[in-house]
Design a protein around this motif. Structure first.
Motif, PDB file in Angstrom:
ATOM      1  N   LYS A 189       0.819  -1.215   0.000  1.00 53.56           N
ATOM      2  CA  LYS A 189       0.000   0.000   0.000  1.00 53.56           C
ATOM      3  C   LYS A 189       0.854   1.266   0.000  1.00 53.56           C
ATOM      4  CE  LYS A 189      -3.912  -2.069   2.443  1.00 53.56           C
ATOM      5  NZ  LYS A 189      -4.719  -2.063   3.673  1.00 53.56           N
ATOM      6  N   ASP A 190       1.976   1.247   0.733  1.00 49.10           N
ATOM      7  CA  ASP A 190       2.772   2.470   0.844  1.00 49.10           C
ATOM      8  C   ASP A 190       3.462   2.875  -0.455  1.00 49.10           C
ATOM      9  OD1 ASP A 190       4.573   0.373   0.911  1.00 49.10           O
ATOM     10  OD2 ASP A 190       5.860   1.277   2.427  1.00 49.10           O
ATOM     11  N   MET A 191       3.463   1.972  -1.450  1.00 45.13           N
ATOM     12  CA  MET A 191       4.070   2.323  -2.742  1.00 45.13           C
ATOM     13  C   MET A 191       3.282   3.400  -3.469  1.00 45.13           C
ATOM     14  SD  MET A 191       5.536  -1.240  -4.328  1.00 45.13           S
ATOM     15  CE  MET A 191       6.279  -0.466  -5.761  1.00 45.13           C
ATOM     16  N   ILE A 192       2.034   3.624  -3.047  1.00 42.92           N
ATOM     17  CA  ILE A 192       1.237   4.679  -3.679  1.00 42.92           C
ATOM     18  C   ILE A 192       1.895   6.042  -3.454  1.00 42.92           C
ATOM     19  CG2 ILE A 192      -0.358   5.231  -1.765  1.00 42.92           C
ATOM     20  CD1 ILE A 192      -2.606   5.156  -3.972  1.00 42.92           C
ATOM     21  N   ASP A 193       2.638   6.167  -2.354  1.00 42.50           N
ATOM     22  CA  ASP A 193       3.337   7.433  -2.074  1.00 42.50           C
ATOM     23  C   ASP A 193       4.538   7.633  -2.998  1.00 42.50           C
ATOM     24  OD1 ASP A 193       1.685   8.290   0.079  1.00 42.50           O
ATOM     25  OD2 ASP A 193       2.630   6.794   1.344  1.00 42.50           O
ATOM     26  N   GLU A 194       5.148   6.515  -3.451  1.00 38.36           N
ATOM     27  CA  GLU A 194       6.289   6.610  -4.372  1.00 38.36           C
ATOM     28  C   GLU A 194       5.833   7.042  -5.763  1.00 38.36           C
ATOM     29  OE1 GLU A 194       8.601   2.982  -4.380  1.00 38.36           O
ATOM     30  OE2 GLU A 194       8.230   2.708  -2.232  1.00 38.36           O
ATOM     31  N   LEU A 195       4.621   6.642  -6.149  1.00 38.82           N
ATOM     32  CA  LEU A 195       4.126   6.898  -7.506  1.00 38.82           C
ATOM     33  C   LEU A 195       3.278   8.162  -7.587  1.00 38.82           C
ATOM     34  CD1 LEU A 195       3.025   3.238  -8.277  1.00 38.82           C
ATOM     35  CD2 LEU A 195       5.051   4.388  -9.162  1.00 38.82           C
ATOM     36  N   GLY A 196       2.579   8.445  -6.501  1.00 40.55           N
ATOM     37  CA  GLY A 196       1.659   9.577  -6.506  1.00 40.55           C
ATOM     38  C   GLY A 196       2.251  10.779  -5.796  1.00 40.55           C
ATOM     39  N   GLY A 197       1.767  11.950  -6.173  1.00 41.36           N
ATOM     40  CA  GLY A 197       2.179  13.175  -5.491  1.00 41.36           C
ATOM     41  C   GLY A 197       0.949  13.824  -4.883  1.00 41.36           C
ATOM     42  N   ASN A 198       1.072  14.320  -3.671  1.00 47.78           N
ATOM     43  CA  ASN A 198      -0.056  15.013  -3.049  1.00 47.78           C
ATOM     44  C   ASN A 198      -1.281  14.110  -2.900  1.00 47.78           C
ATOM     45  OD1 ASN A 198      -0.030  17.487  -1.966  1.00 47.78           O
ATOM     46  ND2 ASN A 198      -0.250  18.598  -3.895  1.00 47.78           N
ATOM     47  N   VAL A 199      -1.077  12.907  -2.418  1.00 49.44           N
ATOM     48  CA  VAL A 199      -2.189  11.956  -2.281  1.00 49.44           C
ATOM     49  C   VAL A 199      -3.072  12.376  -1.106  1.00 49.44           C
ATOM     50  CG1 VAL A 199      -2.796   9.545  -1.859  1.00 49.44           C
ATOM     51  CG2 VAL A 199      -0.796  10.094  -3.263  1.00 49.44           C
ATOM     52  N   ASP A 200      -4.365  12.575  -1.382  1.00 46.72           N
ATOM     53  CA  ASP A 200      -5.289  13.014  -0.340  1.00 46.72           C
ATOM     54  C   ASP A 200      -5.529  11.893   0.670  1.00 46.72           C
ATOM     55  OD1 ASP A 200      -7.364  15.353   0.206  1.00 46.72           O
ATOM     56  OD2 ASP A 200      -8.350  13.435   0.661  1.00 46.72           O
ATOM     57  N   ARG A 201      -5.809  12.260   1.914  1.00 47.19           N
ATOM     58  CA  ARG A 201      -5.950  11.226   2.946  1.00 47.19           C
ATOM     59  C   ARG A 201      -7.170  10.340   2.718  1.00 47.19           C
ATOM     60  NH1 ARG A 201      -7.441  15.263   7.956  1.00 47.19           N
ATOM     61  NH2 ARG A 201      -9.435  15.826   7.091  1.00 47.19           N
ATOM     62  N   CYS A 202      -8.156  10.812   1.939  1.00 51.27           N
ATOM     63  CA  CYS A 202      -9.305   9.955   1.642  1.00 51.27           C
ATOM     64  C   CYS A 202      -8.876   8.717   0.847  1.00 51.27           C
ATOM     65  CB  CYS A 202     -10.390  10.717   0.881  1.00 51.27           C
ATOM     66  SG  CYS A 202     -10.015  11.019  -0.849  1.00 51.27           S
ATOM     67  N   VAL A 203      -7.781   8.856   0.089  1.00 53.13           N
ATOM     68  CA  VAL A 203      -7.267   7.721  -0.688  1.00 53.13           C
ATOM     69  C   VAL A 203      -6.819   6.605   0.252  1.00 53.13           C
ATOM     70  CG1 VAL A 203      -5.416   6.965  -2.248  1.00 53.13           C
ATOM     71  CG2 VAL A 203      -6.597   9.140  -2.655  1.00 53.13           C
ATOM     72  N   TYR A 204      -6.177   6.980   1.364  1.00 53.16           N
ATOM     73  CA  TYR A 204      -5.706   5.967   2.319  1.00 53.16           C
ATOM     74  C   TYR A 204      -6.885   5.225   2.948  1.00 53.16           C
ATOM     75  CZ  TYR A 204      -1.398   8.522   1.613  1.00 53.16           C
ATOM     76  OH  TYR A 204      -0.321   9.133   1.023  1.00 53.16           O
ATOM     77  N   LYS A 205      -7.998   5.937   3.149  1.00 48.84           N
ATOM     78  CA  LYS A 205      -9.196   5.269   3.669  1.00 48.84           C
ATOM     79  C   LYS A 205      -9.719   4.248   2.652  1.00 48.84           C
ATOM     80  CE  LYS A 205     -10.820   9.026   6.632  1.00 48.84           C
ATOM     81  NZ  LYS A 205     -11.848  10.053   6.831  1.00 48.84           N
ATOM     82  N   LEU A 206      -9.730   4.659   1.387  1.00 48.26           N
ATOM     83  CA  LEU A 206     -10.204   3.759   0.328  1.00 48.26           C
ATOM     84  C   LEU A 206      -9.338   2.503   0.234  1.00 48.26           C
ATOM     85  CD1 LEU A 206     -11.082   6.202  -2.599  1.00 48.26           C
ATOM     86  CD2 LEU A 206     -12.655   4.636  -1.469  1.00 48.26           C
TER      87      LEU A 206
END
Length: 198
Positions: free
Chosen positions: A73-90
């Protein structure tokens, strides 16, 4: 050239066979794999030649990106920029599983679609290669996404280097796609996860 087919146990993938697939991908090859939704064709997203080959096989223009599969899951931070916290809930709710989340990208494109599949073979391959894999469905345009390796090879035989036969794909329909690059998140494609779930 016929595509080599490799049978892999769906729940207990043989490590030597996973390693063989990793070698093909690291050398710029394409591999058909089962996921929890449908069969996909994957390429190392960090290898420009592999990505060019994938675009050629899928007849996909360079400005239309592929969804990316990741192992953690934490790889989304490597690929995405400015990921909103609602994404982490999803992703806490639906990953691993049939949800592709579109987030702002730091990979040279405006946005990127990311998914963590709930499939033992796919996750084993992703963990072993330690790279995000571009992963469209293993079919040609206008054809139904395949749910078995045999269906995938009807379109992909001779176009990819290797195909994993890991039994039928679990859900038999493509993932839900949620655009979380703008708020509120919107379902662009309803798959197993519906708008009300989001």
């Amino acid at each position: 050239m016929k595509t080599q087919v490799l049978s892999i146990h769906p729940r207990f993938p043989e490590l030597d066979k996973i390693a063989q697939c990793v070698r093909v991908l690291k050398n710029g090859g394409l591999v058909v794999i089962p996921t929890d939704t449908v069969y996909g064709v994957v390429a190392d997203s960090r290898n420009p030649k592999a990505m060019e080959k994938l675009r050629h096989v899928k007849k996909r223009p360079a400005d239309k990106p592929f969804a990316i599969l990741i192992a953690r899951k934490d790889m989304i931070d490597e690929l995405g920029g400015n990921v909103d916290r609602c994404v982490y809930k999803l992703i806490d709710e639906f990953w691993p599983g049939p949800l592709t989340v579109i987030v702002p990208s730091n990979q040279g494109t405006k946005t990127i679609g990311v998914r963590m599949p709930n499939n033992t073979i796919a996750l084993g391959l992703l963990k072993e290669i330690q790279a995000p894999l571009a992963a469209p469905s293993a079919n040609l345009a206008d054809n139904k996404p395949p749910v078995t390796c045999q269906e995938a090879l009807m379109d992909m035989d001779g176009l990819v280097d290797l195909a994993i036969d890991g039994g039928p794909a679990g859900l038999g329909k493509e993932s839900s796609v949620v655009d979380a690059s703008t708020l509120p998140p919107r379902v662009l494609r309803e798959g197993p996860i519906k708008q009300q779930d989001v």
